[in-house]
Design a protein around this motif. Structure first.
Motif, PDB file in Angstrom:
ATOM      1  N   UNK A  59      22.648  70.104  -0.462  1.00 10.75           N
ATOM      2  CA  UNK A  59      22.181  68.870  -1.087  1.00 10.75           C
ATOM      3  C   UNK A  59      22.815  67.647  -0.435  1.00 10.75           C
ATOM      4  N   UNK A  60      24.072  67.756  -0.036  1.00 15.34           N
ATOM      5  CA  UNK A  60      24.728  66.637   0.642  1.00 15.34           C
ATOM      6  C   UNK A  60      24.054  66.361   1.988  1.00 15.34           C
ATOM      7  N   UNK A  61      23.691  67.429   2.706  1.00 15.10           N
ATOM      8  CA  UNK A  61      23.012  67.254   3.994  1.00 15.10           C
ATOM      9  C   UNK A  61      21.658  66.588   3.800  1.00 15.10           C
ATOM     10  N   UNK A  62      20.923  67.001   2.756  1.00 13.18           N
ATOM     11  CA  UNK A  62      19.628  66.373   2.460  1.00 13.18           C
ATOM     12  C   UNK A  62      19.811  64.901   2.115  1.00 13.18           C
ATOM     13  N   UNK A  63      20.874  64.601   1.374  1.00 13.26           N
ATOM     14  CA  UNK A  63      21.129  63.208   1.004  1.00 13.26           C
ATOM     15  C   UNK A  63      21.433  62.362   2.235  1.00 13.26           C
ATOM     16  N   UNK A  64      22.187  62.913   3.162  1.00 18.67           N
ATOM     17  CA  UNK A  64      22.476  62.201   4.407  1.00 18.67           C
ATOM     18  C   UNK A  64      21.188  61.929   5.179  1.00 18.67           C
ATOM     19  N   UNK A  65      20.232  62.871   5.116  1.00 19.24           N
ATOM     20  CA  UNK A  65      18.959  62.685   5.808  1.00 19.24           C
ATOM     21  C   UNK A  65      18.198  61.465   5.290  1.00 19.24           C
ATOM     22  N   UNK A  66      18.508  61.041   4.082  1.00 21.37           N
ATOM     23  CA  UNK A  66      17.829  59.879   3.500  1.00 21.37           C
ATOM     24  C   UNK A  66      18.500  58.561   3.869  1.00 21.37           C
ATOM     25  N   UNK A  67      19.720  58.629   4.403  1.00 18.19           N
ATOM     26  CA  UNK A  67      20.468  57.408   4.692  1.00 18.19           C
ATOM     27  C   UNK A  67      19.948  56.735   5.965  1.00 18.19           C
ATOM     28  N   UNK A  68      19.789  55.419   5.947  1.00 18.00           N
ATOM     29  CA  UNK A  68      19.432  54.697   7.174  1.00 18.00           C
ATOM     30  C   UNK A  68      20.509  54.891   8.240  1.00 18.00           C
ATOM     31  N   UNK A  69      20.109  54.906   9.490  1.00 20.91           N
ATOM     32  CA  UNK A  69      21.056  55.175  10.575  1.00 20.91           C
ATOM     33  C   UNK A  69      22.157  54.128  10.648  1.00 20.91           C
TER      34      UNK A  69
END
Length: 211
Positions: A59-69
């Motif tokens: 879930x943390x990895x998925x959340x990071x995928x949502x973060x702007x670069x």
């Protein structure tokens, strides 16, 4: 390209909501006593969320995928309230470094401790670590949003600045918000909560859900 990115983020959110329900982290059809004088049908089982480290890592990895670069590059410290938020923040801090170059300074982590008598607080060690830093706040769930507001105040008191707040699940009931982006992995508007004395489930004889 931008449309594809938005579609990808929508897919991540939809799958996360489904996974949270299937894994019984997000329970939406029970009778829960929240311990604050209210009952309701929805509950986030943080014990189930953190039971297996691989679950929170995913879930943390998925959340990071949502973060702007640019937010990924800007963040220097990830902080969260004990227990759930701190565990999530610690996991994100480790995973975030894999998205950046080897020469980029590693992320730091800071927990907000909780004392029933005084509320949230930062130990002196972490206050010093936050001075002059860009901080990403993390928590497992956002209810009223007041926890993030208190944590933001502690960061500012320490001389840092909050760049965004993230959570795994947003109940969409926040009454307080920060003047920074808020990013949720999954959103689900919970049904109405009831005062314990007026709870229709209690009146109907529905047993309180136990773990």
């Amino acid at each position: 390209m931008r449309i594809e990115l938005m579609d990808r983020r929508d897919e991540i959110r939809q799958q996360a909501l489904k996974d949270l329900q299937q894994s019984e982290v997000l329970m939406i059809d029970g009778h829960f006593d929240y311990g604050n004088g209210y009952h309701g049908r929805v509950y986030v089982n943080a014990h189930q969320l953190f039971r297996h480290p691989s679950t929170i890592w995913r879930f943390a990895q998925d959340l990071i995928d949502l973060l702007p670069s640019d937010l990924i590059q800007e963040t220097e410290v990830i902080a969260g309230p004990v227990t759930g938020g701190a565990l999530l923040a610690h996991t994100i801090a480790g995973l975030l470094d894999s998205r950046r170059s080897l020469t980029h300074p590693p992320c730091s982590f800071a927990p907000f401790n909780y004392d029933p008598a005084g509320g949230f607080a930062l130990r002196p060690f972490y206050r010093r670590e936050l001075e002059g830093k860009h901080v990403l706040l993390a928590d497992d769930v956002r209810n009223t949003g007041e926890t993030f507001v208190r944590c933001d105040a502690l960061v500012r008191e320490a001389g840092g600045s909050v760049v965004a707040a993230v959570e795994i699940y947003d109940r969409c009931e926040a009454v307080a918000s920060l003047d920074v982006p808020n990013i949720a992995l999954a959103e689900y508007r919970a049904p109405e909560n009831y005062r314990a004395a007026d709870c229709p489930m209690c009146k109907a004889g529905v047993a309180i859900t136990r773990f």
